[in-house]
Write a protein that holds these residues in place. Structure first.
Motif: not given
Length: 318
Positions: A205-209, A214-215, A222-223, A230-232
């Motif tokens: 999760t940390i790496s995907q954010l 995501v950015l 997007t919240s 939906r994505h991470v």
């Protein structure tokens, strides 16, 4: 994809052969003579020789292995020394109980690990992350035997609200009674996997954010909750597929310790009884069954990983 699967299956055949050879030779090298399980005082040498031949114990160890392997190819894992019944039949009877217990434990692990891992990753280095991290370290560190005994003392002996052993109460075969018996062993079995899954999901999760997609979604307003689920989440669950494949043998073949402590009539307890009773055919049957499940689990994990990740599918097609 078809060629990839065929290639993987062909590559697993030597693994199965090597495991069978090492397992057979290790068991045969154990102290004592397997004939001790079959012979009785006062038997003549002719009777002993007939027993050796009927159970495939005559000849040198290589001859015994090839004779045994020939039977295995035809689906015959031998006759249990203790139960005097086919090994495949005994495993088949014990398998449903283990599948119920391990499937429940795995489901509990995922149900709790996914939100905890996502939340810890979203709140990186904050209080929530630190608390979840501490709990996961505790979950990984607690010995299942110790935790089993503590839960039995608290919920069975002191509070007397949950049963301490077995799959059903005597004279009762209801679903509600099965669920009551499932609670304690499934909690013990799920704790370690839950902690491991939570750590993996947090890390991913940390790496995907930090990824560009995501950015970009955040810049569009997007919240974070919608981005997270939906994505991470999809990308975070990819390593869990691999872990599930690796742990499939444990899920199907049971836990020696937990099934023994809770007297759960599964394959793990069966294997423990076979080892204590030096039931060689049953030990070999369990070993080969575990090996096959582990190999199939890894194969399934590879296939699911390729299905879930388009990048891997592209590499497979090349």
């Amino acid at each position: 994809m078809k060629n990839y699967i065929i290639k993987r299956v062909l590559g697993l055949i030597p693994v199965i052969i090597l495991v069978s050879i090492f397992s057979f030779f290790i068991i045969q090298a154990a102290p004592g003579d397997p004939m001790d399980n079959y012979s009785k005082p006062g038997m003549t040498q002719e009777q002993l020789q007939n027993i050796r031949e009927s159970y495939g114990l005559d000849g040198n160890i290589a001859e015994q292995y090839f004779r045994w392997a020939g039977h295995v190819i035809h689906g015959d894992l031998g006759i249990s020394v203790k139960n005097k019944r086919p090994v495949t039949e005994i495993i088949g009877e014990r398998l449903p109980a283990t599948l119920i217990l391990m499937g429940t434990a795995f489901a509990i692990s995922l149900i709790f690990a996914i939100p905890l891992g996502l939340w810890a990753g979203l709140k990186k280095n904050k209080m929530a992350d630190n608390i979840i991290g501490f709990l996961t370290y505790v979950g990984i560190s607690i010995p299942p035997f110790w935790l089993s005994m503590v839960l039995i003392i608290i919920f069975s002996l002191k509070l007397q609200i949950l049963p301490s052993s077995g799959m059903y109460s005597v004279g009762i075969q209801s679903t509600a009674d099965l669920i009551k018996h499932l609670i304690l062993p499934s909690i013990v079995l799920s704790l370690n996997n839950m902690a491991v899954f939570t750590r993996y999901i947090r890390s991913n999760t940390i790496s995907q954010l930090e990824e560009d997609y995501v950015l970009t979604a955040m810049s569009k307003g997007t919240s974070k909750t919608k981005i997270l689920f939906r994505h991470v989440l999809k990308n975070c669950l990819l390593p869990i597929i691999t872990l599930a494949g690796i742990n499939l043998a444990g899920l199907v073949c049971g836990s020696f310790v937990v099934e023994s402590v809770f007297a759960w009539p599964g394959i793990g307890r069966m294997a423990m009884d076979a080892a204590n009773g030096r039931d060689y055919p049953l030990i070999m049957g369990y070993t080969m069954f575990s090996c096959l499940i582990l190999i199939l689990g890894n194969l399934l994990a590879d296939i699911l990983y390729a299905v879930a990740d388009p990048r891997i599918r592209q590499e497979v097609k090349r």
